[in-house]
Scaffold this active site. Structure first.
Site, PDB file in Angstrom:
ATOM      1  N   CYS A  10      -3.362   2.973  -5.319  1.00 18.39           N
ATOM      2  CA  CYS A  10      -2.439   2.480  -4.304  1.00 18.39           C
ATOM      3  C   CYS A  10      -1.791   1.154  -4.728  1.00 18.39           C
ATOM      4  O   CYS A  10      -2.505   0.232  -5.111  1.00 18.39           O
ATOM      5  CB  CYS A  10      -3.228   2.327  -3.004  1.00 18.39           C
ATOM      6  N   HIS A  24      -2.305  -2.950  -3.537  1.00 12.74           N
ATOM      7  CA  HIS A  24      -3.701  -2.804  -3.122  1.00 12.74           C
ATOM      8  C   HIS A  24      -4.612  -2.734  -4.340  1.00 12.74           C
ATOM      9  O   HIS A  24      -5.650  -3.379  -4.398  1.00 12.74           O
ATOM     10  CB  HIS A  24      -3.836  -1.555  -2.261  1.00 12.74           C
ATOM     11  N   TYR A  69      -2.363  -1.646   9.106  1.00 15.61           N
ATOM     12  CA  TYR A  69      -1.226  -2.293   8.440  1.00 15.61           C
ATOM     13  C   TYR A  69      -0.372  -3.068   9.438  1.00 15.61           C
ATOM     14  O   TYR A  69      -0.285  -2.704  10.607  1.00 15.61           O
ATOM     15  CB  TYR A  69      -0.335  -1.254   7.749  1.00 15.61           C
ATOM     16  N   HIS A 113       0.840  -1.191   0.000  1.00 12.91           N
ATOM     17  CA  HIS A 113       0.000   0.000   0.000  1.00 12.91           C
ATOM     18  C   HIS A 113       0.876   1.242   0.000  1.00 12.91           C
ATOM     19  O   HIS A 113       2.087   1.160   0.188  1.00 12.91           O
ATOM     20  CB  HIS A 113      -0.843   0.055   1.281  1.00 12.91           C
ATOM     21  N   LYS A 128      -8.529   2.169  -6.070  1.00 15.60           N
ATOM     22  CA  LYS A 128      -7.504   3.136  -5.670  1.00 15.60           C
ATOM     23  C   LYS A 128      -6.280   2.879  -6.532  1.00 15.60           C
ATOM     24  O   LYS A 128      -6.073   1.763  -7.000  1.00 15.60           O
ATOM     25  CB  LYS A 128      -7.094   2.932  -4.206  1.00 15.60           C
TER      26      LYS A 128
END
Length: 161
Positions: A149, A127, A51, A22, A147
């Site tokens: 990410c 991600h 995380y 991420h 996203k």
């Protein structure tokens, strides 16, 4: 006990299928770590940081949730994954950008090597790679990303390591 004094009690994973990379979606001038991400995640209603690891701009790896605990970092896949967050990932205008330092990439490589020793069958993904395949063609393409990410293609990066 109210939410401000509650103690985080982890639930544990029984399998590890993914190592998910991420980004914190912060600008390169922001050097944050587990403490700040924990604050953000608690504001969003999490018990603690989502995380398992956060990699600061200088390459320092900070431990978040216990590695064996279920994370809170990728909807639908938390019970089968370890979450690693690189600090950075957006530019001054707030747009996705791979602006991570060499020290961060070196730390990420070392951490992934260690994790793959413990979880040899786990796939390394970004991600964004766990976004739904909206058109059902078997590929997750940029137009399907929930996203951006981690703001770079992890599979391309892995091939160069």
């Amino acid at each position: 006990m109210n939410a401000t004094t509650a103690t985080y009690v982890p639930q544990y994973r029984t399998t590890t299928e993914f190592l998910v990379v991420h980004c914190s979606a912060t600008r390169p001038t922001q050097d944050i770590g587990v403490r700040e991400v924990t604050q953000w995640h608690r504001q969003r209603g999490f018990d603690t940081v989502g995380y398992h690891y956060v990699i600061r701009r200088n390459g320092e790896v900070e431990t978040g949730r216990p590695e064996t605990a279920i994370g809170a970092h990728v909807k639908g896949h938390n019970a089968q994954s370890v979450g690693i967050c690189l600090v950075g990932g957006i530019n001054a205008a707030g747009k996705p950008e791979s602006n991570f330092t060499q020290a961060q990439f070196e730390a990420l490589k070392e951490l992934l090597d260690q994790l793959q020793t413990r979880y040899p069958n786990a796939r390394i993904l970004g991600h964004r790679d766990l976004s739904p395949d909206k058109n059902g063609d078997g590929k997750i393409t940029p137009n399907e990303f929930i996203k951006a990410c981690p703001s770079f293609d992890i599979s391309t990066w892995l091939r160069t390591q």
